[in-house]
Design a protein around this motif. Structure first.
Motif, PDB file in Angstrom:
ATOM      1  N   GLY A  57       0.739  -1.378   0.010  1.00 44.23           N
ATOM      2  CA  GLY A  57       0.033  -0.136   0.242  1.00 44.23           C
ATOM      3  C   GLY A  57       0.941   1.403   0.018  1.00 44.23           C
ATOM      4  O   GLY A  57       0.342   2.340  -0.810  1.00 44.23           O
ATOM      5  N   LEU A  58       1.845   1.235   0.649  1.00 45.60           N
ATOM      6  CA  LEU A  58       2.981   2.336   0.805  1.00 45.60           C
ATOM      7  C   LEU A  58       3.469   2.546  -0.564  1.00 45.60           C
ATOM      8  O   LEU A  58       3.494   3.817  -1.202  1.00 45.60           O
ATOM      9  CB  LEU A  58       3.813   2.218   1.547  1.00 45.60           C
ATOM     10  CG  LEU A  58       3.545   2.318   3.150  1.00 45.60           C
ATOM     11  CD1 LEU A  58       4.749   1.964   4.278  1.00 45.60           C
ATOM     12  CD2 LEU A  58       2.993   3.514   3.623  1.00 45.60           C
ATOM     13  N   GLY A  68      -1.457   5.273   0.065  1.00 46.06           N
ATOM     14  CA  GLY A  68      -0.284   5.443   0.937  1.00 46.06           C
ATOM     15  C   GLY A  68      -0.823   5.862   2.232  1.00 46.06           C
ATOM     16  O   GLY A  68      -0.244   5.417   3.298  1.00 46.06           O
ATOM     17  N   THR A  69      -1.643   6.896   1.987  1.00 51.26           N
ATOM     18  CA  THR A  69      -2.043   7.261   3.495  1.00 51.26           C
ATOM     19  C   THR A  69      -2.782   6.218   4.331  1.00 51.26           C
ATOM     20  O   THR A  69      -2.756   6.225   5.466  1.00 51.26           O
ATOM     21  CB  THR A  69      -2.994   8.636   3.337  1.00 51.26           C
ATOM     22  OG1 THR A  69      -2.390   9.574   2.445  1.00 51.26           O
ATOM     23  CG2 THR A  69      -3.375   9.266   4.471  1.00 51.26           C
ATOM     24  N   VAL A 110       4.628  11.976   6.203  1.00 56.97           N
ATOM     25  CA  VAL A 110       5.087  12.423   4.870  1.00 56.97           C
ATOM     26  C   VAL A 110       3.975  12.245   3.881  1.00 56.97           C
ATOM     27  O   VAL A 110       3.900  12.977   3.040  1.00 56.97           O
ATOM     28  CB  VAL A 110       6.412  11.633   4.235  1.00 56.97           C
ATOM     29  CG1 VAL A 110       7.676  12.301   5.237  1.00 56.97           C
ATOM     30  CG2 VAL A 110       6.239  10.352   3.969  1.00 56.97           C
ATOM     31  N   ASN A 111       3.140  11.371   3.940  1.00 60.55           N
ATOM     32  CA  ASN A 111       2.048  11.106   3.193  1.00 60.55           C
ATOM     33  C   ASN A 111       0.941  12.278   3.204  1.00 60.55           C
ATOM     34  O   ASN A 111       0.381  12.848   2.454  1.00 60.55           O
ATOM     35  CB  ASN A 111       1.318   9.475   3.440  1.00 60.55           C
ATOM     36  CG  ASN A 111       1.695   8.575   2.664  1.00 60.55           C
ATOM     37  OD1 ASN A 111       1.375   8.606   1.357  1.00 60.55           O
ATOM     38  ND2 ASN A 111       2.800   7.609   3.060  1.00 60.55           N
ATOM     39  N   LEU A 112       0.914  12.865   4.551  1.00 57.13           N
ATOM     40  CA  LEU A 112      -0.145  13.894   5.064  1.00 57.13           C
ATOM     41  C   LEU A 112       0.705  15.269   4.393  1.00 57.13           C
ATOM     42  O   LEU A 112      -0.266  16.134   4.146  1.00 57.13           O
ATOM     43  CB  LEU A 112      -0.300  13.787   6.202  1.00 57.13           C
ATOM     44  CG  LEU A 112      -1.441  12.656   6.678  1.00 57.13           C
ATOM     45  CD1 LEU A 112      -1.381  12.712   8.421  1.00 57.13           C
ATOM     46  CD2 LEU A 112      -2.578  12.392   6.131  1.00 57.13           C
ATOM     47  N   THR A 113       1.811  15.441   4.602  1.00 62.76           N
ATOM     48  CA  THR A 113       2.371  16.754   4.403  1.00 62.76           C
ATOM     49  C   THR A 113       3.146  16.822   2.951  1.00 62.76           C
ATOM     50  O   THR A 113       2.961  17.884   2.543  1.00 62.76           O
ATOM     51  CB  THR A 113       3.435  17.048   5.441  1.00 62.76           C
ATOM     52  OG1 THR A 113       4.659  16.021   5.291  1.00 62.76           O
ATOM     53  CG2 THR A 113       2.905  17.233   7.029  1.00 62.76           C
TER      54      THR A 113
END
Length: 115
Positions: A57-58, A68-69, A110-113
């Motif tokens: 998933g990543l 990814g999130t 890092v997925n969110l930002t």
């Protein structure tokens, strides 16, 4: 910023992929951890599949960011469950757990930002 995202994502996917393989092939370390924590060995295959799904998933999140999130969120929850298992077994050796948990939190961050 994309370089940071890519680096953290690839490192996390590699870490969880190796852990998944160790669970799926029946390596001694996951077995001994399961025995120590009171987790049935019959769960090892399922736990390995969950780790593999998180790693894949990543990687899929590179193309489809929501995947990814979701994968990173799932891995954070997975390792919070592992933390609860350690506490339930009165095991306070958190060094390996903290590496896995911090990597999941970093992947989520890092997925969110960075997207």
């Amino acid at each position: 910023m994309f370089a940071v995202y890519l680096t953290v994502t690839l490192l996390a996917a590699a870490l969880y992929g190796m852990a998944a393989i160790a669970n799926l092939i029946g390596h001694d370390y996951p077995k001994s951890q399961a025995d120590m924590l009171g987790v049935p060995r019959s769960w090892m295959r399922l736990l390995g599949v969950l780790l593999a799904a998180g790693a894949l998933g990543l990687l899929a999140g590179i193309a489809v960011p929501i995947l990814g999130t979701l994968a990173a969120s799932g891995l954070v929850l997975y390792f919070l469950g592992a933390f609860a298992a350690h506490l339930r077994a009165n095991d306070h050796h958190f060094a390996p757990w903290s590496l896995f948990f911090c990597m999941a939190v970093a992947a989520l961050a890092v997925n969110l930002t960075c997207r």
